[in-house]
Enzyme design. Structure first.
Site, short mmCIF file in Angstrom:
data_model
loop_
_atom_site.label_atom_id
_atom_site.label_comp_id
_atom_site.label_asym_id
_atom_site.label_seq_id
_atom_site.Cartn_x
_atom_site.Cartn_y
_atom_site.Cartn_z
N TRP A 1 0.80 -1.22 0.00
CA TRP A 1 0.00 0.00 0.00
C TRP A 1 0.84 1.27 0.00
O TRP A 1 0.71 2.11 -0.90
CB TRP A 1 -0.94 -0.03 1.20
CG TRP A 1 -1.66 1.25 1.49
CD1 TRP A 1 -2.06 2.20 0.59
CD2 TRP A 1 -2.06 1.74 2.77
NE1 TRP A 1 -2.70 3.24 1.23
CE2 TRP A 1 -2.71 2.98 2.57
CE3 TRP A 1 -1.95 1.24 4.06
CZ2 TRP A 1 -3.23 3.74 3.62
CZ3 TRP A 1 -2.48 1.99 5.11
CH2 TRP A 1 -3.11 3.22 4.88
N ASP B 1 -0.55 -8.77 -1.83
CA ASP B 1 -1.76 -7.96 -1.96
C ASP B 1 -1.42 -6.56 -2.42
O ASP B 1 -0.50 -5.92 -1.89
CB ASP B 1 -2.47 -7.90 -0.61
CG ASP B 1 -3.74 -7.05 -0.67
OD1 ASP B 1 -4.80 -7.60 -1.04
OD2 ASP B 1 -3.67 -5.85 -0.35
N TYR C 1 -3.21 2.13 -5.56
CA TYR C 1 -1.96 2.41 -4.85
C TYR C 1 -0.97 3.09 -5.79
O TYR C 1 -0.61 2.53 -6.84
CB TYR C 1 -1.34 1.14 -4.29
CG TYR C 1 -2.16 0.42 -3.24
CD1 TYR C 1 -3.23 1.04 -2.59
CD2 TYR C 1 -1.87 -0.89 -2.88
CE1 TYR C 1 -3.98 0.37 -1.64
CE2 TYR C 1 -2.61 -1.56 -1.91
CZ TYR C 1 -3.66 -0.93 -1.30
OH TYR C 1 -4.40 -1.58 -0.35
N ALA D 1 -1.42 -1.17 13.77
CA ALA D 1 -2.03 0.15 13.99
C ALA D 1 -1.14 1.25 13.41
O ALA D 1 -0.79 2.20 14.10
CB ALA D 1 -2.33 0.39 15.46
N LYS E 1 7.39 2.67 18.90
CA LYS E 1 8.35 3.73 18.59
C LYS E 1 7.79 5.13 18.79
O LYS E 1 8.56 6.11 18.85
CB LYS E 1 8.87 3.57 17.16
CG LYS E 1 7.84 3.83 16.06
CD LYS E 1 8.47 3.61 14.69
CE LYS E 1 7.48 3.83 13.55
NZ LYS E 1 8.08 3.57 12.23
N GLY F 1 3.51 -4.72 5.41
CA GLY F 1 4.39 -4.11 4.42
C GLY F 1 5.81 -4.03 4.94
O GLY F 1 6.07 -4.34 6.11
#
Length: 337
Positions: free
Chosen positions: A22, A50, A55, A210, A217, A286
């Site tokens: 994405w 995917d 995108y 999320a 971080k 990703g």
């Protein structure tokens, strides 16, 4: 190596950690970096990839096609999606009309360098097109051999039921939904997951970390890290904003000792957590660097016992979003042009 699960009530197996592109390909990283991460995913045992035509305005599909070129096609599961505006964004360059679906599947196949996709997904629900038209078009795409299965993304429980009824009538395999789902965002649990389990539909969940918040971080009371997703408006920064509240970030820090006791990093704990849900077939992950792949893959096959799951709930407390009404606000009421 990555374990595999059946997708919905079908015979199709997918890698439970699925590679998604994405916000990375043709955006965060150059083509050589993208190809390196895809090859790292393949080396780690990921077989499922995917993407979506929207995108990077179709460029992400091109990059993924280049990265998978030369691989044995039968050993891969390639997914893409249709709905959001593409190309010059004319009046028919968006939505789930028969016209847009037929033109979009051909464009996606050309960019991906394949004769078919394993799963073709409605990226959102289209309130401006009759559902019968959409489902008939998907059925015709399957019968033309351009897709093997169909799925959707961010549909409500009611929309899933209506779509599944038409799919059954049309005798087309409707097997998946792709919603946001994480320790912090559990809005699908009340209605979407029970309906899906009843209908033979699996979840392929996006943002299991999320938007990176569950990596730990982002610290309460501190500026967001330079170069992070929260600073990049082109890479989903608006999706992360709702999580960047001090009470959320403070709660997330309480997960670190839980992850450590499990021998996991915080990202691995976040991925493993979504995979504990039996209705989840895969977590979309990703990567902008190959080494991230190896770390993420370590979450595959991890079993979290009831005490760990309870400890996670206690640590997060009331910062978790559970309201099922949030599932009704994702798909635009009008097409985006």
């Amino acid at each position: 190596m990555v374990e595999h699960r059946y997708l919905g009530n079908s015979g199709l197996k997918v890698s439970e950690i699925t590679y998604g592109n994405w916000v990375t390909h043709a955006s965060q990283i150059d083509d050589s970096g993208a190809i390196a991460t895809v090859h790292a995913a393949l080396d780690a045992g990921i077989t499922t990839f995917d993407t979506a035509d929207t995108y990077a305005n179709t460029a992400a599909e091109v990059v993924l096609g280049k990265a998978l070129a030369g691989q044995r096609r039968a050993s891969l599961e390639i997914f893409t999606k249709v709905y959001f505006p593409t190309g010059p964004q004319g009046p028919n360059d968006t939505g789930l009309s028969r016209k847009h679906i037929f033109e979009s599947i051909d464009g996606s196949l050309q960019r991906l360098g394949t004769d078919y996709v394993d799963l073709y997904q409605a990226h959102r629900y289209d309130y401006e097109t009759p559902l019968e038209e959409t489902m008939q078009a998907f059925a015709d795409v399957v019968r033309a051999g351009k897709a093997l299965y169909i799925g959707v993304s961010e549909w409500t429980a009611e929309q899933l039921r209506e779509g599944a009824a038409l799919a059954k009538e049309l005798r087309v395999p409707f097997i998946s939904n792709q919603p946001q789902y994480s320790m912090l965002w559990r809005v699908i649990e009340d209605k979407v997951v029970p309906a899906s389990a009843e209908l033979g539909i699996s979840q392929i969940v996006w943002s299991p970390m999320a938007q990176g918040v569950l990596s730990g971080k982002y610290l309460p009371g501190q500026p967001v890290p330079a170069g992070s997703r929260a600073t990049d408006e082109k890479s989903g920064a608006h999706f992360i904003k709702g999580f960047l509240r001090d009470e959320v970030l403070t709660a997330v820090q309480r997960l670190e000792p839980i992850a450590s006791d499990c021998g996991l990093t915080m990202p691995q704990l976040a991925i493993a957590w979504v995979l504990q849900n039996p209705n989840v077939a895969a977590a979309l992950v990703g990567a902008s660097r190959p080494e991230q792949i190896a770390s993420n893959v370590a979450a595959s096959g991890v079993k979290l016992d009831a005490d760990v799951m309870a400890a996670i709930d206690t640590a997060l407390g009331d910062v978790v979003e559970r309201d099922p009404q949030n599932t009704y606000t994702v798909s635009p009421k009008a097409r985006l042009a």
